[in-house]
Design an enzyme around this catalytic site. Sequence first.
Site, mmCIF file in Angstrom:
data_model
loop_
_atom_site.group_PDB
_atom_site.id
_atom_site.type_symbol
_atom_site.label_atom_id
_atom_site.label_comp_id
_atom_site.label_asym_id
_atom_site.label_seq_id
_atom_site.Cartn_x
_atom_site.Cartn_y
_atom_site.Cartn_z
ATOM 1 N N GLU A 58 0.835 -1.207 0.000
ATOM 2 C CA GLU A 58 0.000 0.000 0.000
ATOM 3 C C GLU A 58 0.867 1.254 0.000
ATOM 4 O OE1 GLU A 58 -0.691 -2.609 1.940
ATOM 5 O OE2 GLU A 58 -2.861 -2.770 2.303
ATOM 6 N N LYS A 231 -5.399 -5.034 -23.815
ATOM 7 C CA LYS A 231 -6.116 -5.169 -25.097
ATOM 8 C C LYS A 231 -5.096 -5.044 -26.220
ATOM 9 C CE LYS A 231 -10.567 -3.888 -23.149
ATOM 10 N NZ LYS A 231 -10.557 -3.063 -21.937
ATOM 11 N N ARG A 237 -3.609 -8.262 -17.389
ATOM 12 C CA ARG A 237 -4.905 -7.664 -17.070
ATOM 13 C C ARG A 237 -4.685 -6.604 -16.004
ATOM 14 N NH1 ARG A 237 -9.208 -10.913 -19.203
ATOM 15 N NH2 ARG A 237 -10.632 -9.534 -18.106
HETATM 16 N N1 DSN Z 1 -15.101 -5.989 -21.764
HETATM 17 C C1 DSN Z 1 -14.334 -5.018 -22.527
HETATM 18 C C2 DSN Z 1 -14.647 -5.077 -23.974
HETATM 19 O O1 DSN Z 1 -14.868 -6.178 -24.452
HETATM 20 O O2 DSN Z 1 -14.634 -4.068 -24.664
HETATM 21 C C3 DSN Z 1 -14.444 -3.647 -22.008
HETATM 22 O O3 DSN Z 1 -14.362 -3.607 -20.638
#
Ligand code: DSN
Length: 420
Positions: A58, A231, A237
Amino acid sequence: MATLNDPPLAARDPEIWNLIKGEERREFDKIRLIASENYASRAVLEATGSILTNKYSEGYAGKRYYQGQEFIDPIETLAIDRMKQLFGAEHVNVQPYSGSPANLAVYLAFLKAGDPVLGLALPAGGHLTHGWNVSISGMYFNSRGYGVRREDHRIDFDEVRRLAHEHKPKLIWCGHSAYPRTLDFARFREIADEVGAILAADIAHIAGLIAGGVHPSPIGIADVVTSTTHKTFRGPRGGVIFCKAEHAKAIDKAVFPGIQGGPHNHTTAAIAVAAKEALAPEFKTYAKNVVENARTLAEELLSHDFTLVTGGTDNHIVLIDLTRNNVPGKVAAQALDRAGIVCNSNSVPFDQRKPFDPSGIRIGTGSVTSRGFGPSEMKRLAGWVREVVSAPEDEKLLARVAAEVRECCAAFPPPGIVVS
Ligand code: DSN
């Protein structure tokens, strides 16, 4: 010396081990088109699965509540420095557990409960956390949603401006989960300035494209920028917040102790690794290929007479509107899955169907590009999508496509996965 009873996962918990192996095989054998997913590298996976998961920290580097931070502090500092270098941000916080907590921290940093907010509406491609009514962002804040134009499905800046002047938001979100076009951050800035709003950009989907230089960056334009790290960015993640130096204190306080406890140090290390990978020249090529693949796929789908939201794409997302095909999005997505092609059903602008049973499917090219697919695979893929959507109940056809997909995938082993 006493023998420690510390068997490997396969021995300790074969049930879970087998399920992980099954998922590994699935990720290897199938064409993964969910626009928010990717393949993290072996190095990112190693950091994520490391003993850093054991440590509590923390606070922030140099100012922690517990002892024993001599390795954690430099790890977090490296992650921050690399993200700063990559995105050119004045301040970076790498502790948000993911994108939704990052967005929640933005609300806490800038707003009081009940304050007015404006964001892209979910049915138009926005995210739940941009003020949609089933999310805390829509329940605890007075939120309105702008949409896209009926004629071309591009963001309706006239509506953004009108709603901004009417609703007087304290904060305006730009960013999306399902919008296939480049975002004009400067236009959002102009409108935010007209009404004195904080401008927050959520770049979760496009962070890798921005890092790779193939999408304009909101950093330096928006007051605060949030993202996930898994992404198109291809990390673990996790979440990250970038902001101007003047907001650094408010953001850091909002993340911890505002909404979170100890940071996930294994994730922080993996973010540092992903940032190092994204700083390498090959990542620029990756980002360029992601967009080129999406464009090729969109052109091919158009040549197969599909209707695409906005008529094409500028980023990694292609949204197919199946209304004209008379096949609900869910039926198409389930049939494609049986054929080895994994995507999700998705609402399209002005959808006549319900969100859980919408008219479209969303496709993203982040994962397939990571495994090395190029234009010729995109052409094959469009052909398979055509075949499956034309006969979603023809199990023989789906099985034949699945076998072809498996064979194609075997030639393109993805990062991070070794299957025997
Ligand atoms: N679940 C993600 C998506 O598929 O765009 C966004 O949080």
